[in-house]
Design a protein around this motif. Structure first.
Motif, short mmCIF file in Angstrom:
data_model
loop_
_atom_site.label_atom_id
_atom_site.label_comp_id
_atom_site.label_asym_id
_atom_site.label_seq_id
_atom_site.Cartn_x
_atom_site.Cartn_y
_atom_site.Cartn_z
N LEU A 1 20.68 19.47 65.30
CA LEU A 1 22.07 19.05 65.43
C LEU A 1 22.15 17.52 65.53
O LEU A 1 21.45 16.91 66.33
CB LEU A 1 22.70 19.66 66.69
N PRO A 2 23.00 16.89 64.72
CA PRO A 2 23.19 15.44 64.86
C PRO A 2 23.96 15.12 66.14
O PRO A 2 24.85 15.87 66.54
CB PRO A 2 23.99 15.07 63.61
N THR A 3 23.65 13.97 66.72
CA THR A 3 24.29 13.59 67.99
C THR A 3 24.86 12.19 67.99
O THR A 3 25.74 11.89 68.79
CB THR A 3 23.29 13.71 69.14
N TRP A 4 24.37 11.28 67.13
CA TRP A 4 24.89 9.91 67.15
C TRP A 4 24.87 9.34 65.73
O TRP A 4 24.15 9.80 64.85
CB TRP A 4 24.07 9.03 68.08
N ALA A 5 25.70 8.30 65.55
CA ALA A 5 25.78 7.61 64.26
C ALA A 5 24.68 6.56 64.18
O ALA A 5 24.66 5.60 64.96
CB ALA A 5 27.15 6.96 64.10
N SER B 1 17.26 17.22 59.12
CA SER B 1 17.10 16.20 60.15
C SER B 1 18.29 15.26 60.27
O SER B 1 18.50 14.65 61.31
CB SER B 1 15.84 15.37 59.87
N HIS B 2 19.10 15.09 59.22
CA HIS B 2 20.22 14.14 59.30
C HIS B 2 21.38 14.60 58.42
O HIS B 2 21.22 15.44 57.52
CB HIS B 2 19.79 12.72 58.92
N VAL B 3 22.53 14.02 58.73
CA VAL B 3 23.80 14.38 58.10
C VAL B 3 24.47 13.10 57.63
O VAL B 3 24.31 12.04 58.25
CB VAL B 3 24.71 15.14 59.10
N VAL B 4 25.22 13.19 56.53
CA VAL B 4 26.00 12.06 56.03
C VAL B 4 27.45 12.50 55.86
O VAL B 4 27.72 13.63 55.42
CB VAL B 4 25.44 11.54 54.68
N TRP C 1 24.21 10.22 60.29
CA TRP C 1 24.11 10.80 61.64
C TRP C 1 22.71 11.36 61.87
O TRP C 1 22.14 12.00 60.99
CB TRP C 1 25.13 11.92 61.82
N TYR C 2 22.19 11.12 63.06
CA TYR C 2 20.91 11.70 63.48
C TYR C 2 21.10 12.49 64.76
O TYR C 2 22.01 12.25 65.53
CB TYR C 2 19.88 10.59 63.70
#
Length: 517
Positions: free
Chosen positions: A221-225, A502-505, A516-517
């Motif tokens: 789950l991503p948590t911060w930008a 691992s990451h989201v955009v 986002w990570y």
């Protein structure tokens, strides 16, 4: 008497004093009048100068007005010429596409006709069939009569005993053989037509499929930008990860596609793909990561190759309205597009040829492709399923609200839809019903092309809201797992979750891209 003289003298002195006072006042007034006359003359001169300036300004204004009218007329003429040029360009592209399709069809028909003629010639050849077994000479060569074997990809019909007895008897003439071969020719023609409809080549070469993209078993789950950039010159409409999770593409209203590398938790610009004729509404990588396909408002989809210094695009023309979705199929050199002209088209990318057009009652907002199915989401609040091997719609699932996006899970068992009723729905394709409906306080779709996606492991559903917030739901429980706020100050148009998990955009209407990570 003397007293009267004195009084008269005093009165005369008083009168003289008054006269002098009045004369002094008169002189002062005369001086004031002279000053006022001088000021009046100055004011009159200023008025004349102002009138002259006003006249000059009126003349200049009239000249500017006439010039402006000429410029507006010239602008209108240029706009009309530009529209005419654009229409001629679109018509030229459409004619070129039609001519290319016609040439391809003629080539296919000629090739099929040649094969048919060869089969007919073979059918007319006289064949002698003997029931005696073949014998071999000392040199290993076959002796005896010529035999003919024809293998058909059809299931043989059961034979009764009388027919079996007939087959046991020897053929005495070539007429029966010719009849059988003529029937074989018809069967072969049917097979050729069937394979052509299936998208195979005339020679029957099987479809080439891409290798499956490896995905993670558990998404994080991503948590911060981690990184925030201004990606485009205007609104960003689409984002998509490549198969290696470190390359992604964004497309926007500035008619450009930017490729980005994720390096050390940062976004690094890699390449800019230009040449789109309109605002880009959708981008997609092929499973090999070597090509990018984009849907544009210029009534066409366009294809680029990744990594070339001067990448040339291939235009897929044939729609008559804005193209809203473009996706690669799992079969190589094939793609699907959806448009507001109420059609869904299948394309042979090797020939830039439309091999199938599906007419729909409502315009299409998004499409996804499975192994043998095409799924389209429409403005009439319905999701339609099309068998890629047949001409008809196999299923329709109604949803509440206009469909803005579709996302197919990696195992092709679940479909995620986003719609303008501000909900996300998970459809179980094994039983064809809605399994989960996701809602959240504050979540609203910001546009008709708001994109929602599954996580690679299908554990989560991700979507962006009108206020710039990202919402993540747990697919199994249906509960809101997380909401991410911060960098976005406008509606989020699209999101993408990398295959590694691992990451989201996310991208928004204010030109921003956020990692986002």
């Amino acid at each position: 008497m003397a007293y009267q003289v004195v009084e008269k003298s005093a009165a005369l002195d008083t009168l003289e004093a008054q006269l002098q006072e009045r004369q002094s006042r008169l002189e002062a007034l005369q001086v004031r009048v002279a000053q006022l006359q001088e000021a009046r003359g100055l004011q009159a001169r200023q008025v004349e100068d102002q009138r002259a300036q006003n006249a000059a300004q009126r003349e200049a204004y009239e000249a500017l007005r006439v010039h402006t009218s000429f410029q507006e007329a010239a602008l209108r003429r240029l706009q009309e010429e530009a529209r005419d040029l654009l229409e001629r360009l679109v018509q030229g592209k459409a004619r070129a596409a039609a001519e290319r399709n016609l040439r391809n069809e003629r080539r296919e028909r000629a090739h099929q006709e040649r094969v048919t003629q060869e089969l007919k010639k073979a059918a007319k050849r006289t064949v002698s069939i003997s029931e005696s077994p073949d014998t071999f000479g000392d040199d290993g060569t076959k002796k005896g009569s010529e035999t003919l074997t024809l293998a058909l990809a059809t299931e043989p019909e059961p034979l009764d005993s009388e027919t079996c007895e007939k087959w046991k008897r020897p053929f005495r003439s070539a007429s029966a053989t010719s009849l059988t071969l003529s029937r074989c020719v018809d069967v072969m023609k049917g097979l050729l037509d069937f394979k052509k409809r299936r998208g195979h080549s005339v020679g029957g070469v099987p479809e080439q499929r891409y290798q499956s993209i490896p995905v993670c078993m558990v998404a994080r789950l991503p948590t911060w930008a981690q990184d925030v950039l201004d990606a485009h010159l205007s609104e960003v409409n689409a984002v998509r990860f490549g198969p290696n999770s470190s390359l992604l593409a964004t497309g926007g209203a500035d008619r450009r596609i930017h490729l980005w590398n994720v390096v050390g938790g940062r976004l690094k610009a890699s390449q800019t793909l230009e040449g789109a004729g309109g605002s880009i509404t959708s981008v997609d990588f092929d499973p090999s990561g070597s090509q990018v396909l984009a849907a544009t408002y210029n009534q066409a989809a366009q294809l680029w190759k990744v990594g070339e210094a001067q990448s040339k695009q291939e235009t897929l023309s044939g729609h008559t309205d804005k193209v809203t979705a473009a996706k690669f199929k799992l079969t190589k050199h094939q793609a699907v597009t959806g448009s507001r002209d109420r059609t869904v088209k299948e394309w042979d990318l090797g020939r830039a040829y439309c091999c199938r057009t599906i007419n729909v009652l409502s315009y299409c907002n998004d499409v996804v492709c499975g192994d043998h199915v095409i799924i389209s989401g429409h403005n009439d609040q319905k999701i339609r399923f099309w068998d890629s091997r047949g001409p008809r719609c196999t299923q329709v699932i109604p949803v509440q609200g206009r469909v803005t996006s579709l996302s197919l899970s990696h195992d092709q068992m679940h479909l995620l839809s986003c719609s303008r009723d501000d909900t996300l729905k998970v459809i179980d394709l094994r039983v064809s019903n809605i399994r989960q409906v996701f809602r959240a306080d504050g979540f609203r779709c910001g546009s008709d092309w708001t994109k929602a996606v599954f996580s690679p492991d299908r554990s989560y559903a991700l979507a962006g809201s009108w206020d710039g917030t990202l919402y993540i739901w747990d697919v199994d429980t249906g509960k809101l797992e997380s909401s991410l706020r911060g960098p976005h100050c406008a509606a989020v148009n699209a999101v993408a979750w990398c295959h590694a998990g691992s990451h989201v955009v996310s991208v928004d209407q204010a030109r921003k891209i956020v990692l986002w990570y």
